[in-house]
Design a protein around this motif. Structure first.
Motif, short mmCIF file in Angstrom:
data_model
loop_
_atom_site.label_atom_id
_atom_site.label_comp_id
_atom_site.label_asym_id
_atom_site.label_seq_id
_atom_site.Cartn_x
_atom_site.Cartn_y
_atom_site.Cartn_z
N GLU A 561 37.77 9.16 49.25
CA GLU A 561 38.40 8.15 48.99
C GLU A 561 39.72 7.96 48.88
OE1 GLU A 561 37.00 5.26 46.12
OE2 GLU A 561 38.78 4.98 45.15
N VAL A 562 39.84 6.94 49.39
CA VAL A 562 41.88 7.74 49.50
C VAL A 562 42.60 6.03 49.26
CG1 VAL A 562 41.86 9.11 51.02
CG2 VAL A 562 41.73 6.72 51.55
N ALA A 563 43.96 5.94 48.67
CA ALA A 563 44.48 4.71 48.62
C ALA A 563 45.86 4.88 48.88
CB ALA A 563 44.71 4.75 47.09
N VAL A 564 46.25 4.11 50.04
CA VAL A 564 46.89 4.22 50.78
C VAL A 564 48.18 2.89 50.58
CG1 VAL A 564 47.48 4.12 53.58
CG2 VAL A 564 45.78 4.70 52.51
N ASP A 565 49.17 3.73 50.51
CA ASP A 565 50.52 2.33 50.32
C ASP A 565 51.33 2.13 51.59
OD1 ASP A 565 53.01 1.28 49.82
OD2 ASP A 565 53.14 2.17 48.22
N PRO A 566 50.79 1.46 51.95
CA PRO A 566 51.24 1.33 53.98
C PRO A 566 53.13 1.05 54.20
CG PRO A 566 50.33 -1.04 52.90
CD PRO A 566 49.89 -0.26 51.75
N SER A 567 53.67 0.66 52.75
CA SER A 567 55.00 0.96 52.98
C SER A 567 55.74 1.94 52.52
CB SER A 567 55.47 -0.36 51.65
OG SER A 567 55.40 0.15 50.54
N THR A 568 55.01 2.83 52.56
CA THR A 568 55.63 3.73 51.90
C THR A 568 55.09 4.83 53.11
OG1 THR A 568 54.14 4.71 49.52
CG2 THR A 568 56.31 4.01 49.92
N GLY A 569 53.60 5.11 53.65
CA GLY A 569 53.09 6.07 54.09
C GLY A 569 52.21 6.49 53.25
N GLU A 570 52.42 6.32 52.20
CA GLU A 570 51.73 7.20 51.28
C GLU A 570 50.15 7.51 51.28
OE1 GLU A 570 53.17 7.04 46.78
OE2 GLU A 570 52.10 9.19 46.37
N VAL A 571 49.71 8.84 51.15
CA VAL A 571 48.23 8.52 50.91
C VAL A 571 47.27 9.53 50.14
CG1 VAL A 571 46.16 9.29 52.22
CG2 VAL A 571 47.73 8.35 53.23
N ARG A 572 47.00 8.65 48.83
CA ARG A 572 46.48 9.76 47.66
C ARG A 572 45.28 9.98 48.03
NH1 ARG A 572 49.71 12.99 45.29
NH2 ARG A 572 51.51 12.28 44.60
N VAL A 573 44.79 10.95 48.09
CA VAL A 573 42.91 10.86 47.84
C VAL A 573 42.68 10.44 46.54
CG1 VAL A 573 41.25 12.56 47.96
CG2 VAL A 573 43.13 13.18 49.94
N ARG A 574 42.03 10.32 46.39
CA ARG A 574 41.82 9.67 44.46
C ARG A 574 39.82 10.55 44.47
NH1 ARG A 574 42.08 3.33 43.73
NH2 ARG A 574 43.80 3.40 43.23
N ARG A 575 39.13 10.27 45.27
CA ARG A 575 37.96 11.54 44.56
C ARG A 575 38.12 11.96 46.11
NH1 ARG A 575 32.98 8.25 43.91
NH2 ARG A 575 34.10 6.77 45.37
N LEU A 576 36.98 13.38 45.63
CA LEU A 576 36.41 14.32 47.53
C LEU A 576 35.15 14.29 46.36
CD1 LEU A 576 38.65 16.46 48.60
CD2 LEU A 576 38.01 14.71 50.27
N LEU A 577 33.86 14.52 46.74
CA LEU A 577 32.39 14.76 46.09
C LEU A 577 31.92 15.62 47.54
CD1 LEU A 577 29.88 12.97 44.58
CD2 LEU A 577 29.41 13.77 46.53
N GLY A 578 31.82 17.15 47.27
CA GLY A 578 30.66 17.64 49.11
C GLY A 578 29.50 17.76 47.89
N MET A 579 28.22 17.92 48.43
CA MET A 579 27.44 18.10 48.78
C MET A 579 26.74 19.18 49.56
SD MET A 579 26.00 17.06 45.59
CE MET A 579 24.37 17.67 46.20
N PHE A 580 25.93 20.21 49.04
CA PHE A 580 26.04 22.04 50.11
C PHE A 580 25.10 22.09 50.17
CE2 PHE A 580 30.26 21.19 49.23
CZ PHE A 580 31.29 21.14 50.46
#
Ligand code: MOS
Length: 704
Positions: A561-580
């Motif tokens: 899950e990411v949050a993107v600020d289109p006015s700065t181009g900043e991408v922040r990953v909020r959540r990562l979930l991996g099942m293996f």
């Protein structure tokens, strides 16, 4: 074969045995070992990408305090030009043999002095001049020198008629994806302490496989392998960057032979960037066709990667196209582009990591064009046998990973339309990727001694590069012997312990565990023997089924899950979930650390990492941590990883490797989430600010 899953040492979440040594500073690394009579070597490297050394003026350096001498191509010992790596001869190991500069960062001299400071000052006082020749660093799939990549890991796929199936498809994705050169950034810089004694060479070295380094160093010196003794007791990260016989040990062995003293060579961070191998850039074409019901008709994956004419190398980007999905036509074409670069090396999940970025981005684009849930698209196209090989799968728990990951992530409530979720100025999106990574086993030896006091000493030429190999192998040995872990003592990290595969290819643990398990079986047949100690030694070379007739892979599903600020181009990953799905998990605590670390490396690849070179010289311009960004804690707020129940039937204990599966897939999951947030595809890594930035809307209230 036992499928007994009763609780034993295997399956228990034990912390690392050597943890206290590391946190108290008692663990000794290659640059730390005390050594009487030690002198220090300092590397000098070429600042150009192609040319010849005109002159090295050593006059000032040789008169400086503490200086023993300077090694360069005019006075260095001669090495065997046929020595090489896994794939054959490797010219990047032929250091100080001639005046040719084949890549920027090539060591051209080693200044040797009583202290590191004196060696560094002498190195700085060398006046090296060059005849510069034009270099070629112009990487692309269409490069005129492009040629087929090696097929050492298996033949290309060519099933069905791709063009006919594409013409029959309701939707076709035909896109290009690029990943950049990435630099190895293990915490511990490469270092070696090397000495000769009685025609034998000894080294404490930072590497991923002491035995293979001993073989290569023996080949370079044209001496018997038994005369080479490499130790690597603690290693501060490898990730593929310490897989080879590195410049530190080659140059250290030359200087020690020449000056008759133990020599230590420790790279600076800048030297690690320029003089140790990178993950090569890739340039990948993917064509995928699907019918209106979301069944894939064709997959065509054409990746190119850069290499050097000095050594063969494979960035095996095409495996997943042959494994993940069923389709009537599947074609892969791996292309290699020789450039004036240091031969590339594996970097965690080599091939699969850049390859899955392209493939799993393209699959997401198919779902977009079909207006189908990308999870559903993946579920609809699961093969029952190897899509290209036709072989049955050994264990394939990908669907479990996808379904369980989706459940935990909350995928079911997702609105698949892009650019609909907002939080204030931020655009929110989610994405996923499925992936696989080749699994297996390589020959190793192990010895177990039943000591007179009832304990067992297990010796295996394994490497612990920070993964917890000691801890894991202790558990494996304890269960194989049927005793508690407190009765098992483990010795690793020494080429004198016998032939062993290194910590690489996600095959260290399976290879060493196989040898330990067989040695324990052998020992148990002899435990009636009254004479102690008694030792059993096993070499698994002839025990391995090299043509097992089944596809053997590990699998994962990664959700982001990411949050993107289109006015700065900043991408922040909020959540990562991996099942293996990685076979039977030996140690859930350490296994989780491995895959979480892998996912963070994947996040770093998605958003940050890129090796930038000056086109005029080919030198890296961001060869430090101010310029080369790796993910830091603030970049990874919420990472979750877990394992679905699995058992690998081709392994005597049900194991598969998990060192690399965590990295593969993560970048695609994040890129797919960025598309979902913004509606714009990111087909070039890293997802830099300027690739995301959107022009300000002049009508918006705060634009004035
Ligand atoms: Mo690895 S990238 O096989 O060390």
């Amino acid at each position: 074969m036992s499928t007994n899953l009763d609780p034993g040492a295997v399956g228990a979440p034990r912390p690392r045995i050597e943890g206290p040594l590391k946190v108290t500073g008692a663990a000794r690394y290659a640059a730390d070992v005390p050594m009487p009579d030690l002198v220090h070597g300092w590397m000098v490297t070429a600042p150009i990408s192609r040319g010849r050394i005109r002159d090295i003026d050593t006059s000032t350096a040789l008169g400086m305090p503490g200086v023993l001498g300077v090694l360069d191509h005019r006075n260095a010992p001669r090495l065997n030009p046929r020595a090489g790596n896994y794939f054959g001869p490797d010219g990047s190991m032929q250091l100080l043999q001639d005046d040719v500069i084949p890549y920027a960062g090539r060591p051209v001299a080693l200044a040797v002095a009583e202290t590191p400071e004196q060696a560094r000052a002498a190195a700085a006082a060398l006046r090296v001049t060059y005849d510069v020749e034009p270099h070629d660093l112009d990487f692309s799939l269409e490069h005129p020198a492009a040629r087929p990549g090696s097929t050492a890991f298996g033949p290309e796929a060519d099933t069905g008629d791709v063009d006919a199936e594409l013409s029959r498809s309701a939707v076709v994705v035909d896109e290009r994806y690029r990943t950049p050169e990435e630099s190895h950034s293990a915490l511990e810089p490469h270092a070696a302490t090397v000495w000769w004694d009685g025609g034998h060479v000894y080294a404490v070295d930072a590497n991923q496989g002491a035995f293979s380094v001993s073989e290569v160093l023996a080949a370079l010196w044209s001496i018997d392998r038994e005369r080479v003794h490499i130790r690597a007791e603690h290693v501060g990260g490898g990730f593929g960057g310490k897989g080879a016989c590195g410049p530190q040990v080659i140059l250290g062995s030359m200087a020690s032979e020449r000056f008759g003293r133990p020599v230590r060579v420790v790279m600076t961070r800048a030297q690690v960037f320029e003089a140790t191998a990178s993950r090569p850039p890739t340039d990948q074409l993917v064509r995928i066709g699907a019918d209106a019901e979301g069944l894939l008709r064709a997959i065509h994956h054409r990746p190119a990667y850069a290499l050097s004419p000095l050594a063969e190398y494979i960035e095996w980007c095409t495996e997943q196209a042959k494994i993940l999905y069923a389709a009537p036509a599947i074609r892969t074409q791996l292309t290699a582009v020789p450039l004036d670069i240091l031969p590339p090396a594996s970097m965690r999940g080599p091939g699969a990591t850049p390859g899955s970025f392209a493939l799993e981005s393209a699959i997401d684009e198919v779902a977009e064009r079909l207006d189908l849930d990308p999870l559903e698209l993946r579920l609809r196209n699961q093969p029952v046998v190897g899509p290209v090989s036709g072989l049955p799968f050994s264990s394939r728990r990908l669907v479990s990973c996808l379904r369980e990951g989706a459940r935990r992530f909350g995928w079911a409530t997702r609105d698949r339309r892009p650019r609909v979720r907002r939080e204030g100025p931020l655009l929110i999106g989610t994405g996923l990727a499925a992936t696989s990574f080749s699994a297996g086993v390589f020959p190793s030896t192990a010895s177990i001694t039943a000591e007179a006091d009832g304990t067992f000493t297990v010796s295996v030429g394994a490497s612990d590069i920070g993964t917890g190999a000691r801890t894991v192998l202790t558990a494996v040995a304890a269960d194989a012997l049927g005793v508690g872990t407190e009765r098992v003592r483990i010795r690793i990290g020494d080429s004198d312990l016998g032939m062993a595969w290194g910590a690489g290819g996600s095959r260290g643990t399976t290879s060493w565990s196989f040898a330990i398990t067989e040695a324990a079986r052998e020992l148990r047949t002899r435990l009636g023997d009254p004479a102690r100690p008694v030792t059993a030694t096993v070499d698994t070379t002839t025990m391995i089924d090299y043509q097992p007739g089944r596809e053997r892979q590990t699998y994962s599903a990664v959700f982001a899950e990411v949050a993107v600020d289109p006015s700065t181009g900043e991408v922040r990953v909020r959540r990562l979930l991996g099942m293996f799905a990685v076979g039977r998990v030996i140690n859930p605590l350490l296994a989780r650390s491995q895959v979480v670390g892998g996912m963070i490396m994947g996040l770093s690849m998605a958003l940050h990492e890129v090796t930038v070179r000056d086109p005029r010289t080919g030198r890296q311009t961001n060869g430090d941590f101010a310029g080369y960004h790796v993910a830091a804690h603030a970049d990874v707020p919420d990472v979750e990883a877990d394992f679905v129940p699995d058992y690998e039937p081709q392994d005597p204990s049900g194991f598969n490797g998990l060192g690399e599966i965590g990295t593969a897939g993560t970048a695609a999951a994040i890129a797919n989430a960025v598309w979902h947030a913004t509606g714009t595809r990111q087909r070039i890594l890293p997802i830099r600010l300027d690739r995301v930035l959107e022009p300000a809307d002049p009508g918006a209230p705060d634009a004035a």
